[in-house]
Write a protein that holds these residues in place. Structure first.
Motif, PDB file in Angstrom:
ATOM      1  N   PRO A   1      47.565  45.284  35.789  1.00 45.37           N
ATOM      2  CA  PRO A   1      47.840  44.833  34.424  1.00 45.37           C
ATOM      3  C   PRO A   1      49.202  45.305  33.937  1.00 45.37           C
ATOM      4  O   PRO A   1      49.717  46.322  34.387  1.00 45.37           O
ATOM      5  CB  PRO A   1      46.707  45.461  33.609  1.00 45.37           C
TER       6      PRO A   1
ATOM      7  N   SER B   1      41.307  38.015  35.210  1.00 47.25           N
ATOM      8  CA  SER B   1      40.073  37.563  35.853  1.00 47.25           C
ATOM      9  C   SER B   1      40.109  37.904  37.335  1.00 47.25           C
ATOM     10  O   SER B   1      41.182  38.115  37.906  1.00 47.25           O
ATOM     11  CB  SER B   1      39.903  36.056  35.665  1.00 47.25           C
ATOM     12  N   PHE B   2      38.950  37.969  37.933  1.00 46.34           N
ATOM     13  CA  PHE B   2      38.834  38.297  39.362  1.00 46.34           C
ATOM     14  C   PHE B   2      37.473  37.843  39.846  1.00 46.34           C
ATOM     15  O   PHE B   2      36.660  37.323  39.069  1.00 46.34           O
ATOM     16  CB  PHE B   2      39.030  39.805  39.592  1.00 46.34           C
ATOM     17  N   PHE B   3      37.231  37.993  41.128  1.00 44.99           N
ATOM     18  CA  PHE B   3      35.941  37.617  41.697  1.00 44.99           C
ATOM     19  C   PHE B   3      35.230  38.833  42.268  1.00 44.99           C
ATOM     20  O   PHE B   3      35.862  39.799  42.687  1.00 44.99           O
ATOM     21  CB  PHE B   3      36.129  36.586  42.822  1.00 44.99           C
TER      22      PHE B   3
ATOM     23  N   LEU C   1      43.841  44.790  40.645  1.00 42.03           N
ATOM     24  CA  LEU C   1      44.444  44.350  39.378  1.00 42.03           C
ATOM     25  C   LEU C   1      45.651  45.203  39.011  1.00 42.03           C
ATOM     26  O   LEU C   1      45.610  46.428  39.102  1.00 42.03           O
ATOM     27  CB  LEU C   1      43.401  44.409  38.252  1.00 42.03           C
TER      28      LEU C   1
ATOM     29  N   THR D   1      45.071  35.635  36.468  1.00 37.71           N
ATOM     30  CA  THR D   1      45.436  36.657  37.442  1.00 37.71           C
ATOM     31  C   THR D   1      45.563  36.063  38.847  1.00 37.71           C
ATOM     32  O   THR D   1      44.691  35.329  39.296  1.00 37.71           O
ATOM     33  CB  THR D   1      44.342  37.749  37.456  1.00 37.71           C
TER      34      THR D   1
ATOM     35  N   ALA E   1      39.039  42.966  44.944  1.00 37.21           N
ATOM     36  CA  ALA E   1      39.563  42.122  43.873  1.00 37.21           C
ATOM     37  C   ALA E   1      39.776  42.908  42.580  1.00 37.21           C
ATOM     38  O   ALA E   1      40.809  42.784  41.931  1.00 37.21           O
ATOM     39  CB  ALA E   1      38.626  40.956  43.629  1.00 37.21           C
ATOM     40  N   LEU E   2      38.807  43.722  42.219  1.00 40.17           N
ATOM     41  CA  LEU E   2      38.907  44.469  40.966  1.00 40.17           C
ATOM     42  C   LEU E   2      39.978  45.548  41.053  1.00 40.17           C
ATOM     43  O   LEU E   2      40.832  45.675  40.176  1.00 40.17           O
ATOM     44  CB  LEU E   2      37.548  45.083  40.619  1.00 40.17           C
TER      45      LEU E   2
ATOM     46  N   GLU F   1      31.640  48.818  40.840  1.00 41.43           N
ATOM     47  CA  GLU F   1      33.104  48.799  40.978  1.00 41.43           C
ATOM     48  C   GLU F   1      33.799  49.221  39.686  1.00 41.43           C
ATOM     49  O   GLU F   1      34.883  49.806  39.725  1.00 41.43           O
ATOM     50  CB  GLU F   1      33.589  47.400  41.398  1.00 41.43           C
TER      51      GLU F   1
ATOM     52  N   GLU G   1      40.855  35.920  48.436  1.00 42.97           N
ATOM     53  CA  GLU G   1      40.658  35.868  46.981  1.00 42.97           C
ATOM     54  C   GLU G   1      41.049  34.492  46.443  1.00 42.97           C
ATOM     55  O   GLU G   1      40.487  34.019  45.453  1.00 42.97           O
ATOM     56  CB  GLU G   1      41.458  36.972  46.280  1.00 42.97           C
TER      57      GLU G   1
ATOM     58  N   ALA H   1      36.649  42.650  49.092  1.00 40.38           N
ATOM     59  CA  ALA H   1      35.993  43.416  48.023  1.00 40.38           C
ATOM     60  C   ALA H   1      36.943  44.324  47.263  1.00 40.38           C
ATOM     61  O   ALA H   1      36.536  45.307  46.684  1.00 40.38           O
ATOM     62  CB  ALA H   1      34.827  44.237  48.592  1.00 40.38           C
TER      63      ALA H   1
END
Lengths: 362, 362
Positions: B32, A44-46, B30, B110, B26-27, A237, B197, B24
Motif C-alpha cells: 500500500p 483487493s486480493f484473492f 500488498l 491492486t 496474495a495478502l 492470514e 494471482e 498463497a
C-alpha cells in the motif's frame, strides 16, 4: 375491509407509484456523506484457488481470431476475491463481511436508495474492513466447464448444476418485505420505494457448482464448501479478524472456526446460522470465540428457536454467545436485509458496541 | 541453442520457481501507498436493467425450506454495476473504466503483485473515477434462466450459450506474456512471478447470454449489447465523462457514442477497438469526440494496422484521434494488460497527459 387490509392496500398503492417513478434514478439518488473519507490503504486480493484442466473452454468457433482453438488448458477455480479499506488509526479488530445467497459484496455498499452502507460506515468507525465474495459468485468466478460439456453433449443435462435465481416474489417474502408480493408489512424499515434497485443486486447463485446440496450446507457444521476454507485462511492470514456472515453465509464463520486454522476473534451471524448438531468437541472449540447472532423483525414468537440448543451448549461450555432480536431491543420493522434498512447505521452501532465489549477488550 | 532460446529457457526456469514460491502470498504481497487516500465520496449503483419472467428459478428442491417452490417469477437482468470514488477537489474530467473479456473490475485494482492499480491512481491524480462491470459479468449478474431450462430438458443443450473460459495458455499468448506457454518475452513488464494471482482474476465470460456472436460484436459499430446502452446512459447521467474500454470492451466507447445520448467527452481504447466499416454519418459523429488508442508491445511491425482506416476518416472529418504504441514512445515490453504491468503508473501518466491536453481543455 379491516384496518390492517386498508393499510396494506394503501402501502401497496404508494409503493407502485414510488417504484414507477424511481426507475433510472440510481445515480441521482446518491446521498454521499459531507465528511471526506480518509483511508490508510485500499485494494483487493484473492485467497485460495486451485488449478484444474478443462477440455471445453468454449472457443471452438473463435479459431479465426486466435489462430488456434484454445479449447483445452488449465483454469484456476475456487479462488475468493477480497476487497478492503483501512482507516489511518484503527480502533477495532479487523472485520470481514460475507454476503448472502443470490447477492455479492454490493450488499455492503451504498443502499438501494443511495445511503451509506456498512462497508464505508465500519471503516469510518475505525475498523479495517474487508468484503469477501463467496467462491463461485461475482468476481470470484465459478467452475464453468460442466456447462460447456452439457452444451457439447458430453454430459447429460440433468448433471448440470442448478443455477438459483432470485425472483422478486421470492425476495419479497423470504427477505421479509411483506406477507405477500407487493404488500408491505405495516412497519417496514427496508427502502421499498427503491426495491427495483435492490433487485438489481440479486444475481445468479452458482452454489451448486461447488457442493452437492445447498440444503445440506445450511445444516452441517462440517463442509467442503471452498468458500469456508478460504474464509478461514483469510482470518489466519490477517493475523486476527472477526468473521461476519449473513443468511446463506451466516453459518460460514462457525464452519470456519471448526477448520481450526486460528485467527478468528469473533463470529457474527446475521439472520441465524446456528447449528443443532454440534459434537462436544465442536462446542468446546466454538466456546473459545465470542458469538453474536442478530435477527430482524417478523420472525414469529420465537425468533431464537433455531439457536436455543447451540446457545445452551456454548454457555454450558463456558462460552460467550449473544442473541439479539432487533424488535426486542426496540427496533421495529427490520427486514432480512437490515444492513440496507433505513436504520442500518443504528443497527451497525449495536454490532459495534458488541464488538467493543466482547472482542476488542479480549 | 541460440542466445534467444537460452534467454527464454532461463526465463522459463526462473518463472517456474517464482510461481511455486508465490502461492498463497496474495495478502502479504500488498504494497500500500504510504500516503493516505482522501475521498470526497465512494459508493456503487446500477445503470439500466429490465424485468423478465422466469419459470425456472431453480428452487424446485427447496420447498422444504420455503414452504413454496418459487420456481416462477420476475427477475431483473441487463443491469450494469458501477463502483466509484471521487477526490475532494477534482482536477480532471470524470473517467469510467470498463474491463475486458474474461475479467471484472478487479482488473483496475491492486495488481497481481500487490502494487497500486489505476482505480486508486486516477483518483489520487484528481479524477472522479468509476469502474463499470459489463452487464453479464461478476456483480452485474447474467440472464441465467436458459441454463435451468436446459437442465430441465425444456430446451436442447445446443441452444445453451457458450461460456468462455480463460485458460492459462490462452491468457499467456493472447495477453502477450510470451510466444508460447511458460516462455516469457525477453523484455516483459507484466509481473510474471505473480501470474497465478492474475489467473485468479480470470472468470467465466457469459457474453453469449446477451448477443448471438462475440465475434460480430468486435467488428460492428452498431450493437444490441446492453452493456453499451448502459455505458452510454452512464456518461449521460454523469453529465459528462471519458469512457475507457480495454480489449473486448475497447470498441464499447465508440459504440456508446453512436447511441447519441450525449455526455461522452472522450474515448480511450486500450488495445485497439477501431472499426473499419463506419458510415459517413458515424464518422461525423465520432469526429466530435477526442479519441485515444493505446497498444502495448509485441504487436508486430504495424500495430496500428486495424486503426489506419478509421484514423484517416476521423482526421478527414476534422476529428482528433491519437494512436500511441508504447514501444514507439520508449516503453518496451508492455503486455496486453499494461494497466497491471510493472510500469503501469508511467503508462497511466501518458493517458493523463492526453486527457489534460485533448479533453480537459475543451
Amino acid at each position: 375491509m379491516n384496518t390492517l387490509s386498508l393499510m396494506r392496500s394503501a402501502a401497496f398503492i404508494t409503493l407502485m407509484f414510488a417504484s414507477a417513478s424511481a426507475s433510472a434514478q440510481a445515480l441521482s439518488d446518491l446521498k454521499p456523506s459531507a465528511e471526506p473519507l480518509v483511508l490508510q490503504s485500499q485494494g483487493s486480493f484473492f485467497v485460495g484457488g486451485r488449478t484444474v484442466e478443462t477440455e471445453n473452454a468454449g472457443w471452438s468457433d473463435m479459431k479465426a481470431i486466435f489462430g488456434e482453438p484454445f479449447e483445452a488448458g488449465k483454469v484456476l477455480i475456487d479462488q475468493m476475491y477480497v476487497q478492503f479499506q483501512t482507516p489511518p488509526k484503527p480502533t477495532h479488530t479487523p472485520i470481514v463481511f460475507m454476503h448472502g445467497g443470490l447477492l455479492s459484496s454490493k450488499q455492503w455498499e451504498t443502499t438501494p436508495d443511495g445511503r451509506m452502507g456498512w462497508y464505508e460506515y465500519f471503516t469510518r468507525q475505525g475498523f479495517p474492513t474487508y468484503m469477501a465474495e463467496q467462491t463461485g459468485r461475482a468476481r470470484s468466478g465459478f467452475n464453468a466447464t460442466i456447462f460447456n460439456q452439457v452444451r457439447d453433449l458430453k454430459i447429460a443435462p440433468s448433471e448440470q448444476p442448478r443455477v438459483y435465481l432470485g425472483t422478486s416474489n421470492m425476495a419479497w417474502k423470504v427477505f421479509r418485505f411483506g406477507p405477500k408480493m407487493d404488500e408491505a408489512y405495516p412497519v417496514q424499515q427496508f427502502p421499498l420505494d427503491h426495491v427495483d434497485e435492490f433487485y438489481k443486486q440479486v444475481i445468479p447463485d452458482m452454489f451448486e457448482t461447488q457442493v452437492p446440496s445447498l440444503l445440506d450446507e445450511l445444516i452441517s457444521p462440517e463442509t467442503k464448501n471452498p468458500t469456508v476454507d478460504n474464509f478461514a485462511d483469510l482470518a489466519h492470514e490477517l493475523g486476527g479478524a472477526i468473521l461476519l456472515g449473513h443468511s446463506q453465509s451466516a453459518g460460514f464463520p462457525t464452519q470456519a472456526v471448526l477448520k481450526a486454522k486460528g485467527g478468528i476473534k469473533g463470529i457474527i451471524q446475521l439472520e441465524t446460522g446456528c447449528f443443532s448438531n454440534l459434537t462436544d468437541d465442536q462446542v468446546k472449540t466454538l466456546a473459545k470465540v465470542p458469538i453474536l447472532v442478530m435477527v430482524g423483525d417478523y420472525l414469529g414468537e420465537h425468533p431464537d428457536a433455531a439457536c436455543v440448543k447451540e446457545m445452551d451448549q456454548i454457555k454450558a461450555a463456558g462460552g460467550d454467545m449473544t442473541f439479539i432480536s432487533l424488535p426486542d431491543v426496540g427496533m421495529k420493522g427490520n427486514s432480512h436485509m437490515f444492513m440496507q434498512d433505513k436504520n442500518n447505521l443504528e443497527v451497525a452501532d449495536l454490532i459495534i458496541k458488541w464488538v467493543s465489549e466482547h472482542v476488542d477488550k479480549k
